[in-house]
Structures are given as C-alpha cells and as structure tokens.
Enzyme design. Structure first.
Site, PDB file in Angstrom:
ATOM      1  N   ASP A 122      -1.268   4.757  -6.615  1.00  0.00           N
ATOM      2  CA  ASP A 122       0.143   4.586  -6.242  1.00  0.00           C
ATOM      3  C   ASP A 122       1.003   5.721  -6.763  1.00  0.00           C
ATOM      4  O   ASP A 122       2.071   6.004  -6.215  1.00  0.00           O
ATOM      5  CB  ASP A 122       0.666   3.238  -6.736  1.00  0.00           C
ATOM      6  CG  ASP A 122       0.088   2.121  -5.891  1.00  0.00           C
ATOM      7  OD1 ASP A 122      -1.062   1.708  -6.158  1.00  0.00           O
ATOM      8  OD2 ASP A 122       0.751   1.720  -4.912  1.00  0.00           O
TER       9      ASP A 122
ATOM     10  N   GLY B 198       0.861  -1.178   0.000  1.00  0.00           N
ATOM     11  CA  GLY B 198       0.000   0.000   0.000  1.00  0.00           C
ATOM     12  C   GLY B 198       0.899   1.230   0.000  1.00  0.00           C
ATOM     13  O   GLY B 198       1.837   1.300   0.816  1.00  0.00           O
TER      14      GLY B 198
ATOM     15  N   GLN C  47      -5.677  -8.747  -2.367  1.00  0.00           N
ATOM     16  CA  GLN C  47      -5.753  -7.725  -1.310  1.00  0.00           C
ATOM     17  C   GLN C  47      -7.199  -7.398  -0.962  1.00  0.00           C
ATOM     18  O   GLN C  47      -7.497  -6.999   0.163  1.00  0.00           O
ATOM     19  CB  GLN C  47      -5.044  -6.435  -1.771  1.00  0.00           C
ATOM     20  CG  GLN C  47      -3.542  -6.547  -1.882  1.00  0.00           C
ATOM     21  CD  GLN C  47      -3.126  -6.878  -3.308  1.00  0.00           C
ATOM     22  OE1 GLN C  47      -3.825  -7.568  -4.038  1.00  0.00           O
ATOM     23  NE2 GLN C  47      -1.952  -6.408  -3.701  1.00  0.00           N
TER      24      GLN C  47
HETATM   25  O1  MRU Z   1       0.664  -3.941  -4.599  1.00  0.00           O
HETATM   26  P1  MRU Z   1       0.007  -3.184  -3.480  1.00  0.00           P
HETATM   27  O2  MRU Z   1      -0.879  -4.035  -2.651  1.00  0.00           O
HETATM   28  O3  MRU Z   1       1.012  -2.395  -2.672  1.00  0.00           O
HETATM   29  O4  MRU Z   1      -0.917  -2.136  -4.241  1.00  0.00           O
HETATM   30  C1  MRU Z   1      -1.696  -1.264  -3.478  1.00  0.00           C
HETATM   31  C2  MRU Z   1      -2.580  -0.404  -4.300  1.00  0.00           C
HETATM   32  O5  MRU Z   1      -2.586  -0.463  -5.514  1.00  0.00           O
HETATM   33  C3  MRU Z   1      -3.416   0.596  -3.572  1.00  0.00           C
HETATM   34  O6  MRU Z   1      -4.596   0.841  -4.271  1.00  0.00           O
HETATM   35  C4  MRU Z   1      -2.626   1.901  -3.443  1.00  0.00           C
HETATM   36  O7  MRU Z   1      -1.371   1.677  -2.888  1.00  0.00           O
HETATM   37  C5  MRU Z   1      -3.330   2.901  -2.632  1.00  0.00           C
HETATM   38  S1  MRU Z   1      -3.442   2.344  -0.987  1.00  0.00           S
HETATM   39  C6  MRU Z   1      -3.858   3.512   0.060  1.00  0.00           C
END
Ligand code: MRU
Length: 347
Positions: free
Chosen positions: A235, A45, A194
């Site tokens: 991200d 995240g 997730q």
């Molecule tokens: O691969 P991850 O689980 O780190 O990806 C997370 C996401 O894509 C979330 O939507 C993003 O980080 C925003 S979280 C507040």
C-alpha cells in the site's frame, strides 16, 4: 472486467463487499459518494482506490458550479482533501489526486469545460496505465514462480484490487498464462477476508489451483516445507524499502526469513513514496473494531466485547527479497534500486 470505470457520467465500480456471493455494481454520481465508497471498502486495494479517486476528481469538476478556472481550482483542492481523507495508508490515493490537481493547475485551460474534459481524460489515462503496468509487473514477476511450486499469497491483490489484472495476483496470473502448473495457498486475511472472499473468487475464474488457509496456518505450511515463494502487494513503500501492506504481512515476512523462503512484494511505482525515509512514517489506518467482532454483520462475540483493528502493518525492508515493479525487480540496496525504478529506469 474493470473493477472501476467511467460510464455515462458516473463512476461505476464492483461492490467488493458483496463478493463472492453476488457480482453487483455501484454507480456513483458525486465525489462525496466516491469518498464514502473508498472508506467503506466498496472499492479497495491501493491501485483501485487510486483510480477511483482520479475518477472522483473528474466527477468533482462536473459537480463544481464554478464558472472560472480559478474558482474551480478552489473547489478541486477541497474535494481532493475529502478524497485524501477517505483512507490514509495507500499512497496511490494521494498520488492520483495530486496527478489530477497538477493537470488542473497547469495553466493550460481558459474555460471550465475544457478543464472538465482534461480531468476526465487524465483519470482515464491513470486507469488505462494501471492495467498496462500490471501486465508489465506480471511479465517480470512470473519468473519467480517455478513449475510445480507452491505460492503463498496474502489479502487480495488481483483485478479487484487494481483496475484490472492485479499486482501479486497478476504475477500469479501471468505465470498461469505462461502455462506453468503451480498451487496457491491463499491466506483468508482476517478480518475483512479479502483472501477467501476475493482472491479465491478470482482464482476460481482463472482456473488456478488454490486452497484457502486460515491466516494462522501460514507457519504450519512453511514449517512442513510446502511453501516455495511468498508474494504480497503493498500500500505504500518507503524510500528504504520498508513497506505497509495488509495486516499480517509482517508476521509472514518473519516466518519466511526463519524458513529461508523468498518473500517478494509486487507494487507499481505509484505505490512508492520516496518522500518517506522509512516505514516508521507511514500512517496506519485503524478501522472500526466491529469488523473484528461482527464481520460482515455476523456477530462472533457479544457486541460489547473489546477489539482492535489495525488495517495494515509495516514490514522492514531487511525481510524482503525484492520488490517487483513495472520497471523490473528492485533488489537491495533498495534506496538505490527504488529511486531508479521511480525515475523510470529498468532495474
Ligand atoms: O484494506 P485493503 O483491502 O484495501 O488492503 C489491500 C492490500 O493491503 C493490498 O495488498 C494492497 O493494496 C495491494 S493491492 C494491489
């Protein structure tokens, strides 16, 4: 409950790989271990990995045997590169490392102990700010959820993905805390799941009504008129509003446009990267294909079957209704509203 914090000279974080079955914590004593925990998604995240990297820099300063501030700066820059390489897409990681390096480079320290202390305080500040910022986004965004609505959500953007409270899931939490009744459809979010593992675990605890759906069912529910609004995280947001988010976000945006459903990203200004003109410049992480063929160690096809595993995709800004930041809801033209939001102006 914080997903990541400083405890007794170490970085303590929830091991998100063990959820929803077990709530376990990892305790990390070296910056190398923090970088590894970001790569292997013990912590994940965008804001959570940003805070972890900040604490990683505080650890790095303790680990460094330098006896002058100048020598410690050399070590910190090297450790910063190690952390930056852990995951490429979420800009919060590089943003946090940069914040800590700016403290170290401020010229205000004449001994290594005061620099160590200042870096820990700066990391704590980033973590504390994250929680406050998420609550502000929740306050702005909760108006997007009507009484009786059904919200579609992708990935995990909750307390686990941040230091606490969450971004898109934080908006959902704020609407729930405001007393609204509504339902959430949680995309399971293949291949790391997730949505089903983490977002459902969080909504269970909050008492928010939800159903996990296969990613492939999103169009079905939009087509039969059940979905009123779609909320996702980000991200990295480019200057024109194009944004990278968990793989599968782009196809949701196209479906939302086809059905006339409002589509919002919820992201703090630390996720906005004004140095990139468009989403075409956002680096996309390609992860191990084994996450697709053998999720969490459970083979679903023979190990030699071929697979690909892009972790993120980029959604063009034209599909976005708005971006909820701590400074309000940025709407088109994003070039202007995002710049103002990053400058701290209310939009
Ligand atoms: O691969 P991850 O689980 O780190 O990806 C997370 C996401 O894509 C979330 O939507 C993003 O980080 C925003 S979280 C507040």
């Amino acid at each position: 409950m914080r997903s990541v914090e400083w405890e007794d000279g170490a970085v303590k974080m929830i091991d998100q790989r063990a959820l929803p079955w077990k709530l376990e914590y990892a305790r990390l004593h070296t910056v190398e271990a923090v970088a590894e925990s970001i790569s292997n998604m013990t912590v994940r995240g965008a804001p959570a990995i940003g805070a972890s990297a900040a604490y990683g820099m505080a650890l790095a300063a303790r680990q460094s045997e330098a006896i002058t501030v100048a020598a410690m700066l050399v070590d910190l820059r090297r450790y910063g590169e190690l952390l930056n390489a852990a995951r490429p897409t979420a800009v919060n990681l590089a943003w946090a490392v940069k914040q800590l390096l700016q403290v170290a480079e401020s010229g205000e320290f004449n001994n290594v102990d005061s620099l160590r202390e200042a870096l820990l305080l700066a990391a704590q500040q980033i973590a504390d700010d994250d929680v406050a910022i998420n609550r502000r986004m929740g306050a702005w965004g909760s108006a997007l959820i009507d009484q009786g609505a059904t919200v579609l959500h992708h990935c995990n953007t909750g307390a686990l993905a941040t230091v606490d409270y969450g971004t898109a899931l934080g908006v959902i939490r704020a609407a729930h805390e405001a007393g609204k009744d509504f339902h959430v459809l949680l995309d399971e979010t293949r291949p790391r799941l997730q949505g089903s593992r983490l977002s459902a675990w969080e909504l269970e605890q909050l008492g928010v009504s939800y159903d996990i759906i296969p990613d492939t069912a999103a169009g079905y529910y939009m087509g039969n008129g059940e979905v009123n609004v779609i909320l996702v995280g980000a991200d990295r947001v480019a200057a024109n509003g194009d944004f990278a988010n968990k793989i599968g976000t782009y196809q949701l945006a196209i479906l939302a446009a086809a059905h006339g459903i409002p589509f919002y990203s919820v992201a703090p200004t630390s996720t906005i990267d004004l140095s990139l003109a468009t989403g075409a410049d956002i680096p996309i992480e390609l992860r191990d294909p084994a996450e697709v063929t053998t999720p969490y160690g459970n083979p679903i096809v023979p190990a030699h079957f071929k697979a690909r595993n892009p972790a993120f995709d980029v959604t063009p800004h034209r599909y976005l209704s708005g971006i909820v930041t701590e400074n309000g809801i940025a709407r088109p033209p994003f070039g202007e509203t995002l710049r103002r939001s990053v400058a701290g102006e209310q939009v």
